[in-house]
Write a protein that holds these residues in place. Structure first.
Motif, PDB file in Angstrom:
ATOM      1  N   CYS A  33       0.812  -1.209   0.000  1.00 54.15           N
ATOM      2  CA  CYS A  33       0.000   0.000   0.000  1.00 54.15           C
ATOM      3  C   CYS A  33       0.853   1.271   0.000  1.00 54.15           C
ATOM      4  N   ALA A  34       2.168   1.137   0.059  1.00 49.17           N
ATOM      5  CA  ALA A  34       3.030   2.299   0.241  1.00 49.17           C
ATOM      6  C   ALA A  34       2.844   3.341  -0.845  1.00 49.17           C
ATOM      7  N   ASP A  35       2.671   2.881  -2.090  1.00 55.06           N
ATOM      8  CA  ASP A  35       2.581   3.824  -3.191  1.00 55.06           C
ATOM      9  C   ASP A  35       1.341   4.710  -3.106  1.00 55.06           C
ATOM     10  N   ILE A  36       0.302   4.263  -2.410  1.00 49.84           N
ATOM     11  CA  ILE A  36      -0.898   5.091  -2.242  1.00 49.84           C
ATOM     12  C   ILE A  36      -0.513   6.437  -1.636  1.00 49.84           C
ATOM     13  N   PHE A  37       0.353   6.398  -0.641  1.00 46.01           N
ATOM     14  CA  PHE A  37       0.711   7.620   0.061  1.00 46.01           C
ATOM     15  C   PHE A  37       1.920   8.311  -0.562  1.00 46.01           C
ATOM     16  N   GLN A  38       2.922   7.538  -0.964  1.00 47.62           N
ATOM     17  CA  GLN A  38       4.136   8.121  -1.511  1.00 47.62           C
ATOM     18  C   GLN A  38       3.887   8.830  -2.834  1.00 47.62           C
ATOM     19  N   ASP A  39       2.999   8.300  -3.654  1.00 49.26           N
ATOM     20  CA  ASP A  39       2.721   8.893  -4.959  1.00 49.26           C
ATOM     21  C   ASP A  39       1.520   9.828  -4.939  1.00 49.26           C
ATOM     22  N   GLY A  40       0.934  10.018  -3.782  1.00 53.12           N
ATOM     23  CA  GLY A  40      -0.251  10.867  -3.698  1.00 53.12           C
ATOM     24  C   GLY A  40       0.098  12.329  -3.486  1.00 53.12           C
ATOM     25  N   LYS A  41      -0.924  13.148  -3.516  1.00 50.77           N
ATOM     26  CA  LYS A  41      -0.754  14.578  -3.241  1.00 50.77           C
ATOM     27  C   LYS A  41      -2.052  15.133  -2.684  1.00 50.77           C
ATOM     28  N   ALA A  42      -1.913  16.202  -1.934  1.00 48.84           N
ATOM     29  CA  ALA A  42      -3.084  16.868  -1.363  1.00 48.84           C
ATOM     30  C   ALA A  42      -2.826  18.368  -1.359  1.00 48.84           C
ATOM     31  N   SER A  43      -3.871  19.135  -1.599  1.00 54.73           N
ATOM     32  CA  SER A  43      -3.739  20.592  -1.622  1.00 54.73           C
ATOM     33  C   SER A  43      -4.982  21.241  -1.033  1.00 54.73           C
ATOM     34  N   LEU A  44      -4.780  22.433  -0.515  1.00 56.93           N
ATOM     35  CA  LEU A  44      -5.880  23.241   0.008  1.00 56.93           C
ATOM     36  C   LEU A  44      -5.857  24.583  -0.702  1.00 56.93           C
ATOM     37  N   GLU A  45      -6.955  24.900  -1.381  1.00 61.06           N
ATOM     38  CA  GLU A  45      -7.078  26.201  -2.044  1.00 61.06           C
ATOM     39  C   GLU A  45      -8.035  27.081  -1.258  1.00 61.06           C
ATOM     40  N   LEU A  46      -7.587  28.276  -0.956  1.00 60.91           N
ATOM     41  CA  LEU A  46      -8.422  29.292  -0.307  1.00 60.91           C
ATOM     42  C   LEU A  46      -8.807  30.306  -1.370  1.00 60.91           C
ATOM     43  N   ARG A  47     -10.098  30.553  -1.505  1.00 57.52           N
ATOM     44  CA  ARG A  47     -10.597  31.441  -2.554  1.00 57.52           C
ATOM     45  C   ARG A  47     -11.522  32.491  -1.943  1.00 57.52           C
ATOM     46  N   ASN A  48     -11.050  33.732  -1.891  1.00 54.38           N
ATOM     47  CA  ASN A  48     -11.844  34.846  -1.381  1.00 54.38           C
ATOM     48  C   ASN A  48     -12.426  35.598  -2.570  1.00 54.38           C
ATOM     49  N   TYR A  49     -13.764  35.706  -2.634  1.00 53.63           N
ATOM     50  CA  TYR A  49     -14.424  36.132  -3.871  1.00 53.63           C
ATOM     51  C   TYR A  49     -15.435  37.245  -3.592  1.00 53.63           C
ATOM     52  N   TYR A  50     -15.219  38.403  -4.237  1.00 50.78           N
ATOM     53  CA  TYR A  50     -16.199  39.490  -4.210  1.00 50.78           C
ATOM     54  C   TYR A  50     -16.803  39.612  -5.603  1.00 50.78           C
ATOM     55  N   PHE A  51     -18.146  39.674  -5.670  1.00 48.42           N
ATOM     56  CA  PHE A  51     -18.852  39.682  -6.948  1.00 48.42           C
ATOM     57  C   PHE A  51     -19.882  40.802  -6.935  1.00 48.42           C
ATOM     58  N   ASN A  52     -19.846  41.651  -7.961  1.00 52.77           N
ATOM     59  CA  ASN A  52     -20.810  42.745  -8.099  1.00 52.77           C
ATOM     60  C   ASN A  52     -21.305  42.784  -9.534  1.00 52.77           C
ATOM     61  N   ARG A  53     -22.613  42.588  -9.715  1.00 57.01           N
ATOM     62  CA  ARG A  53     -23.238  42.673 -11.037  1.00 57.01           C
ATOM     63  C   ARG A  53     -24.337  43.722 -10.996  1.00 57.01           C
ATOM     64  N   ASP A  54     -24.229  44.737 -11.823  1.00 55.78           N
ATOM     65  CA  ASP A  54     -25.128  45.890 -11.834  1.00 55.78           C
ATOM     66  C   ASP A  54     -26.100  45.765 -13.007  1.00 55.78           C
ATOM     67  N   PHE A  55     -27.420  45.754 -12.688  1.00 55.35           N
ATOM     68  CA  PHE A  55     -28.455  45.644 -13.728  1.00 55.35           C
ATOM     69  C   PHE A  55     -29.190  46.965 -13.960  1.00 55.35           C
ATOM     70  N   ARG A  56     -28.742  48.055 -13.383  1.00 51.71           N
ATOM     71  CA  ARG A  56     -29.574  49.261 -13.323  1.00 51.71           C
ATOM     72  C   ARG A  56     -29.975  49.815 -14.682  1.00 51.71           C
ATOM     73  N   GLN A  57     -29.136  49.626 -15.708  1.00 53.36           N
ATOM     74  CA  GLN A  57     -29.500  50.159 -17.014  1.00 53.36           C
ATOM     75  C   GLN A  57     -30.710  49.454 -17.606  1.00 53.36           C
ATOM     76  N   SER A  58     -31.013  48.241 -17.117  1.00 54.71           N
ATOM     77  CA  SER A  58     -32.122  47.468 -17.682  1.00 54.71           C
ATOM     78  C   SER A  58     -33.465  47.796 -17.038  1.00 54.71           C
ATOM     79  N   GLY A  59     -33.456  48.528 -15.937  1.00 54.02           N
ATOM     80  CA  GLY A  59     -34.687  48.889 -15.274  1.00 54.02           C
ATOM     81  C   GLY A  59     -35.415  47.739 -14.620  1.00 54.02           C
ATOM     82  N   VAL A  60     -34.690  46.670 -14.248  1.00 53.75           N
ATOM     83  CA  VAL A  60     -35.317  45.524 -13.605  1.00 53.75           C
ATOM     84  C   VAL A  60     -35.522  45.797 -12.121  1.00 53.75           C
TER      85      VAL A  60
END
Length: 425
Positions: A29-56
């Motif tokens: 089973c050694a290769d399961i761990f020796q050949d493996g990899k693990a990563s943690l991605e942190l994603r901070n996301y600000y999103f702004n969508r403006d519809f004002r020109q459409s009058g909705v």
């Protein structure tokens, strides 16, 4: 938690032994761990969508959230048939939101009291895998990225699927794929659900006996003729809704030292299955000339038939004119794109990149209008990834877009994304 691995698959018993035993007591089973990899991605996301020109009624969508994406990929055990596992953990945390500006796609579609977005959401997925020579079978949570099904990763957390995927790479330069998906978890959801076809804007798709499906079958073959040229054919069928044939060609021509011309040609034929009216031919071509950090691209896309392009709801349709807001895949739409990229590494600033593009579409068949629809979109991106030091791999990106249309909402949009990827082993 994805339960696909608990349904009697033979991977589980042997895999459980490998995880429970130490690699000293169980060297196989050694290769399961020796050949493996693990990563943690942190994603901070600000999103702004403006519809004002459409009058909705809702003038804008604006939210801010923090995402965590943990990925574990093991190696394989020794032996004729190697056994391994993958896992993915997804968590999204609300930092700022309000009932009058929801709908960014960052936060869970489920709503709490007063229509407020939930404070957090998440999901776990597991995948068992078998390998024999250059043949691999994966069963469980999948992130497919082939022309007929492209998982969406354009917001806080990625879309995932549940199913089985068999890949054969025994023949030199040829890769074969065969699989079935039965559920999807959308990018802003914690739950698996059946799949449906995207039918927004002016796709003009009418469904038959089925509005959703728990079966998407796919197959494909990719052949690399040379390091510079590859061709592929893929087939996909969302049972009871549509079937699709997809041909692609990719070529990279080295013109001279530091100069290349890349060609990306795509043609898809989508047909009804189960009584829908899906009928679309999609032609796309993108040519990109690169030299000394500069890249200039020109693209053309043409839709024909009784409907627009067909793809699974929530996925990215594999179209050359898929951009930040639109994909220009409406019925009868013809569109072109001009794009410019610059990599500042050519000036001695590695990690800093810039992109801008303009797209225009017309001749759209709009059921609510007597005249053809027109639209355009302008996008810009500025990104930087720190190359060294204690903050190495910290990325910052600003994405700006404006879209105008005579048959849909006018949109102005900004996205600010701070990401950091940490290798755990």
């Amino acid at each position: 938690m994805n339960n696909a691995l608990s349904k009697g698959f033979p991977v589980v018993p042997r895999l459980a032994v490998c995880i429970a035993a130490s690699t000293v007591l169980n060297p196989a089973c050694a290769d399961i761990f020796q050949d493996g990899k693990a990563s943690l991605e942190l994603r901070n996301y600000y999103f702004n969508r403006d519809f004002r020109q459409s009058g909705v009624a809702q003038s804008k969508a604006e939210e801010w959230a923090q995402g965590f994406i943990l990925k574990v990929e093991s190696g394989y055990t020794d032996g004729l048939i190697g056994v391994g596992f993958d896992a993915i953990g997804l968590v999204g945390i609300k930092l700022d939101s309000s009932p009058d500006r929801t709908g960014t796609g960052l936060l869970n579609t489920a709503r709490g009291p007063g229509g407020r977005a939930e404070d957090e959401y998440g999901a776990l997925g597991a995948t068992g895998k078998l390998r024999m020579a250059r043949r691999t079978l994966k069963v469980g949570t999948l992130l497919p990225k082939i022309p007929v099904v492209m998982y969406n990763d354009s917001r806080l957390l990625p879309q995932t699927f549940r199913g089985a995927w068999f890949n054969i790479a025994d023949i030199d330069n040829l890769s074969l794929d065969l699989g079935r998906l039965d559920q999807t978890k959308l990018r802003n959801s914690s739950d698996n659900e059946d799949m449906s076809v995207y039918n927004g804007v002016s796709r003009n798709i009418r469904l038959g006996r089925h509005s959703s499906s728990d079966r998407f079958d796919f197959a494909g073959a990719t052949y690399r003729w040379s390091p510079a040229l590859s061709t592929a054919y893929h087939y996909g069928e969302l049972e009871g809704i549509y079937q699709q044939h997809y041909l692609t060609l990719n070529h990279k021509w080295t013109i001279g030292e530091g100069q290349t011309l890349s060609s990306d040609l795509r043609w898809a034929r989508s047909l009804d299955e189960g009584g829908s009216n899906v009928d679309n031919s999609a032609l796309g071509a993108m040519f990109t000339y690169s030299v000394s950090g500069h890249a200039l691209g020109l693209g053309y896309q043409r839709m024909s038939g009784d409907t627009g392009f067909a793809n699974i709801n929530g996925t990215d349709g594999y179209l050359v004119n898929l951009v930040q807001i639109n994909d220009f895949g409406n019925q009868d739409e013809r569109s072109w794109q001009a794009r410019y990229d610059y990599n500042f590494a050519a000036l001695g600033i590695p990690g800093l990149t810039f992109m801008t593009r303009y797209l225009s579409g017309d001749d759209v068949s709009v059921r609510t209008r007597t005249t053809a629809g027109k639209e355009w979109e302008r996008d810009s991106e500025l990104g930087y990834v720190i190359q060294s030091g204690p903050l190495k791999n910290l990325g910052l990106k600003w994405k700006n877009a404006s879209a105008r249309s005579n048959f849909s909402s006018d949109i102005d949009e900004n996205r600010l994304i701070v990401s950091y990827s940490l290798a755990l082993w």
